[in-house]
Scaffold this motif. Structure first.
Motif, PDB file in Angstrom:
ATOM      1  N   ALA A 155       0.747  -1.195   0.012  1.00  0.00           N
ATOM      2  CA  ALA A 155      -0.034   0.082   0.000  1.00  0.00           C
ATOM      3  C   ALA A 155       0.715   1.161   0.221  1.00  0.00           C
ATOM      4  O   ALA A 155       0.655   2.135  -0.731  1.00  0.00           O
ATOM      5  N   ARG A 156       1.925   1.118   0.837  1.00  0.00           N
ATOM      6  CA  ARG A 156       2.621   2.563   0.851  1.00  0.00           C
ATOM      7  C   ARG A 156       3.640   2.662  -0.308  1.00  0.00           C
ATOM      8  O   ARG A 156       3.582   3.846  -0.764  1.00  0.00           O
ATOM      9  N   ALA A 157       3.962   1.466  -0.624  1.00  0.00           N
ATOM     10  CA  ALA A 157       5.172   1.573  -1.991  1.00  0.00           C
ATOM     11  C   ALA A 157       4.168   2.136  -3.177  1.00  0.00           C
ATOM     12  O   ALA A 157       4.599   3.078  -3.928  1.00  0.00           O
ATOM     13  N   LEU A 158       2.795   1.715  -3.421  1.00  0.00           N
ATOM     14  CA  LEU A 158       2.164   1.950  -4.489  1.00  0.00           C
ATOM     15  C   LEU A 158       1.451   3.578  -4.419  1.00  0.00           C
ATOM     16  O   LEU A 158       1.495   3.944  -5.355  1.00  0.00           O
ATOM     17  N   SER A 159       1.237   3.849  -3.174  1.00  0.00           N
ATOM     18  CA  SER A 159       0.736   5.193  -2.851  1.00  0.00           C
ATOM     19  C   SER A 159       1.793   6.251  -3.198  1.00  0.00           C
ATOM     20  O   SER A 159       1.616   7.303  -3.965  1.00  0.00           O
ATOM     21  N   GLN A 160       3.169   5.698  -2.934  1.00  0.00           N
ATOM     22  CA  GLN A 160       4.194   6.589  -3.229  1.00  0.00           C
ATOM     23  C   GLN A 160       4.468   6.798  -4.794  1.00  0.00           C
ATOM     24  O   GLN A 160       4.685   7.869  -5.265  1.00  0.00           O
TER      25      GLN A 160
END
Length: 195
Positions: free
Chosen positions: A172-177
């Protein structure tokens, strides 16, 4: 410009509707019929700051395979649609997430090319009604639908719940970034001129 999208998929095995807002506030309304998968997708929305709605009716009387796979495909299609022409996106994202004794790394490239690397050891077969082996298949199906490179690695950990939760949060955090807009980027971030 709103980066929202919806996708639907209906087969003889599943019926799924997904809506996503890439620039949301982390609201998740998830109902796949698999409580642990619902939990993972709810925390994906929260930690990626995506607004995400998923409604799925699947043939769970058989097993979890069709529901997990088709949810991932439809979710990925909605995510790709919401990215639009990808102008201005950062493209790459990376996250390390600790969960008690567990540490997970996720790295992604919204490149237009699908590839999954999944280096995770499973410590048990099931969590609730979810077959743990389906976690890898979820991310494979998602990466194919989003057309992204996604590398997921368990650096260490023992508790299967922590491992999967770390994976969903890190992704989630990688894709959001990677999906963030940077005003300094003109067009797409590629010397080819397209993604």
């Amino acid at each position: 410009m709103a980066r929202t999208a919806e996708a639907k998929r209906t087969t003889s095995e599943t019926s799924i509707a997904v809506t996503i807002n890439l620039d949301g506030s982390g609201k998740g309304q998830i109902n796949t019929g698999i409580p642990f998968l619902d939990h993972m997708l709810t925390l994906f929305a929260k930690h990626g700051l995506f607004d995400l709605t998923i409604e799925c009716k699947g043939d769970l009387e058989i097993d979890s395979h069709h529901t997990v796979e088709d949810t991932a495909i439809t979710f990925g299609q909605a995510f790709l649609k919401a990215l639009g022409d990808k102008h201005g996106i950062v493209r790459y994202g990376m996250s390390y997430v600790p969960m008690d004794e567990t540490l997970v790394r996720a790295v992604c490239d919204l490149s237009g090319r699908a590839f999954l690397v999944y280096h995770v050891t499973n410590t048990r077969d099931k969590i609730g009604t979810l077959d743990v082996e389906m976690a890898e298949h979820f991310w494979h199906s998602f990466a194919q639908a989003v057309q992204c490179n996604l590398h997921i690695e368990l650096l260490y950990g023992r508790n299967q719940h922590h491992i999967l939760e770390g994976i969903w949060k890190a992704c989630a955090r990688a894709l959001s970034q990677a999906a963030q807009i940077n005003e300094r980027i003109t067009g797409v971030l590629s010397t080819k001129g397209s993604l």
